[in-house]
Design a protein around this motif. Structure first.
Motif, PDB file in Angstrom:
ATOM      1  N   GLN A  43     -58.494  -1.444 -14.899  1.00  9.26           N
ATOM      2  CA  GLN A  43     -58.091  -1.964 -16.210  1.00  9.26           C
ATOM      3  C   GLN A  43     -57.872  -3.478 -16.131  1.00  9.26           C
ATOM      4  O   GLN A  43     -58.316  -4.213 -17.016  1.00  9.26           O
ATOM      5  CB  GLN A  43     -56.816  -1.264 -16.664  1.00  9.26           C
ATOM      6  CG  GLN A  43     -56.379  -1.641 -18.054  1.00  9.26           C
ATOM      7  CD  GLN A  43     -55.116  -0.886 -18.471  1.00  9.26           C
ATOM      8  OE1 GLN A  43     -54.522  -0.166 -17.676  1.00  9.26           O
ATOM      9  NE2 GLN A  43     -54.715  -1.066 -19.707  1.00  9.26           N
ATOM     10  N   ILE A  44     -57.218  -3.935 -15.086  1.00  7.31           N
ATOM     11  CA  ILE A  44     -56.982  -5.373 -14.918  1.00  7.31           C
ATOM     12  C   ILE A  44     -58.308  -6.109 -14.764  1.00  7.31           C
ATOM     13  O   ILE A  44     -58.507  -7.177 -15.355  1.00  7.31           O
ATOM     14  CB  ILE A  44     -56.039  -5.627 -13.720  1.00  7.31           C
ATOM     15  CG1 ILE A  44     -54.632  -5.160 -14.064  1.00  7.31           C
ATOM     16  CG2 ILE A  44     -56.028  -7.096 -13.322  1.00  7.31           C
ATOM     17  CD1 ILE A  44     -53.669  -5.142 -12.885  1.00  7.31           C
ATOM     18  N   GLU A  62     -59.876  -6.341 -18.141  1.00  8.35           N
ATOM     19  CA  GLU A  62     -59.196  -7.348 -18.956  1.00  8.35           C
ATOM     20  C   GLU A  62     -59.577  -8.753 -18.515  1.00  8.35           C
ATOM     21  O   GLU A  62     -59.833  -9.623 -19.349  1.00  8.35           O
ATOM     22  CB  GLU A  62     -57.684  -7.158 -18.866  1.00  8.35           C
ATOM     23  CG  GLU A  62     -57.168  -5.938 -19.584  1.00  8.35           C
ATOM     24  CD  GLU A  62     -55.687  -5.684 -19.334  1.00  8.35           C
ATOM     25  OE1 GLU A  62     -55.045  -6.474 -18.610  1.00  8.35           O
ATOM     26  OE2 GLU A  62     -55.180  -4.684 -19.880  1.00  8.35           O
ATOM     27  N   ALA A 115     -63.047  -9.503 -19.670  1.00 13.64           N
ATOM     28  CA  ALA A 115     -63.066  -9.778 -21.105  1.00 13.64           C
ATOM     29  C   ALA A 115     -62.507 -11.175 -21.390  1.00 13.64           C
ATOM     30  O   ALA A 115     -63.073 -11.925 -22.198  1.00 13.64           O
ATOM     31  CB  ALA A 115     -62.260  -8.714 -21.853  1.00 13.64           C
ATOM     32  N   GLU A 116     -61.406 -11.525 -20.712  1.00 12.42           N
ATOM     33  CA  GLU A 116     -60.840 -12.863 -20.892  1.00 12.42           C
ATOM     34  C   GLU A 116     -61.821 -13.932 -20.420  1.00 12.42           C
ATOM     35  O   GLU A 116     -61.986 -14.957 -21.074  1.00 12.42           O
ATOM     36  CB  GLU A 116     -59.529 -12.991 -20.121  1.00 12.42           C
ATOM     37  CG  GLU A 116     -58.380 -12.216 -20.723  1.00 12.42           C
ATOM     38  CD  GLU A 116     -57.122 -12.272 -19.872  1.00 12.42           C
ATOM     39  OE1 GLU A 116     -57.069 -13.058 -18.906  1.00 12.42           O
ATOM     40  OE2 GLU A 116     -56.183 -11.514 -20.179  1.00 12.42           O
TER      41      GLU A 116
END
Length: 183
Positions: free
Chosen positions: A97-98, A101, A104-105
């Motif tokens: 998940q990290i 993220e 995506a960032e």
């Protein structure tokens, strides 16, 4: 001895009185042993049997307790392994998940930087075009003044001349681009 010789047994034949006295003495000793010694032997044997059986029973209880404790430890170990496995899976999921993220960032940041770069390029292009138009306009006015022989100092006339010149240049460049595309 006459009697022994008559029986035909010879020196091995016992004397009857000795035989009777020996038998009575044996029975007396046997009786005493049976009454005195046998109860003590029986008591000792029973005590040993009880001690052995009691020891076995006493050993069975700690053995059973040890078995129960071992099973509890095994169950706790299995629970701990299961918990560790669950925690590993959670950590993997959180890590994934990290990562997602961060990707995506990073993608959003990349798009923002690219958009800013495009905007800067467009602004620089517009600025360069404006500067180029002004420069070309000034050169065209000067050239036209020399060719015509009159001053094109009037700003409105100057703009019309520059706009006409640039429109002709754009037409020629569009025509040449279309001809290249057809080739």
């Amino acid at each position: 001895m006459k009697h022994l010789a008559a029986s035909g047994l010879g020196p091995l034949a016992p004397d009857l009185t000795e035989l009777i006295i020996g038998t009575v003495a044996f029975l007396i000793v046997f009786g005493l042993l049976a009454r005195v010694l046998m109860p003590r032997i029986s008591t000792t044997l029973e005590a040993r049997t009880d001690a052995i059986e009691g020891g076995l029973h006493r050993a069975e209880e700690p053995q059973a307790e040890a078995s129960r404790t071992l099973e509890q430890y095994r169950a706790q170990l299995a629970d701990a392994r299961h918990e560790a496995s669950r925690l590993r899976e959670e950590a993997k999921e959180q890590g994934a998940q990290i990562k997602a993220e961060l990707r995506a960032e990073g993608e959003a940041e990349r798009q923002r930087i690219v958009a800013a770069a495009h905007a800067q390029l467009d602004a620089d292009r517009q600025q360069a075009l404006s500067a180029l138009r002004a420069e070309v306009g000034a050169l065209a006015v000067e050239l036209a003044s020399r060719i015509v022989g009159e001053s094109l100092a009037d700003e409105a006339r100057q703009r019309r001349t520059v706009d006409r010149f640039l429109a002709q240049l754009e037409e020629r460049s569009a025509d040449s681009a279309g001809a290249r595309a057809r080739s």
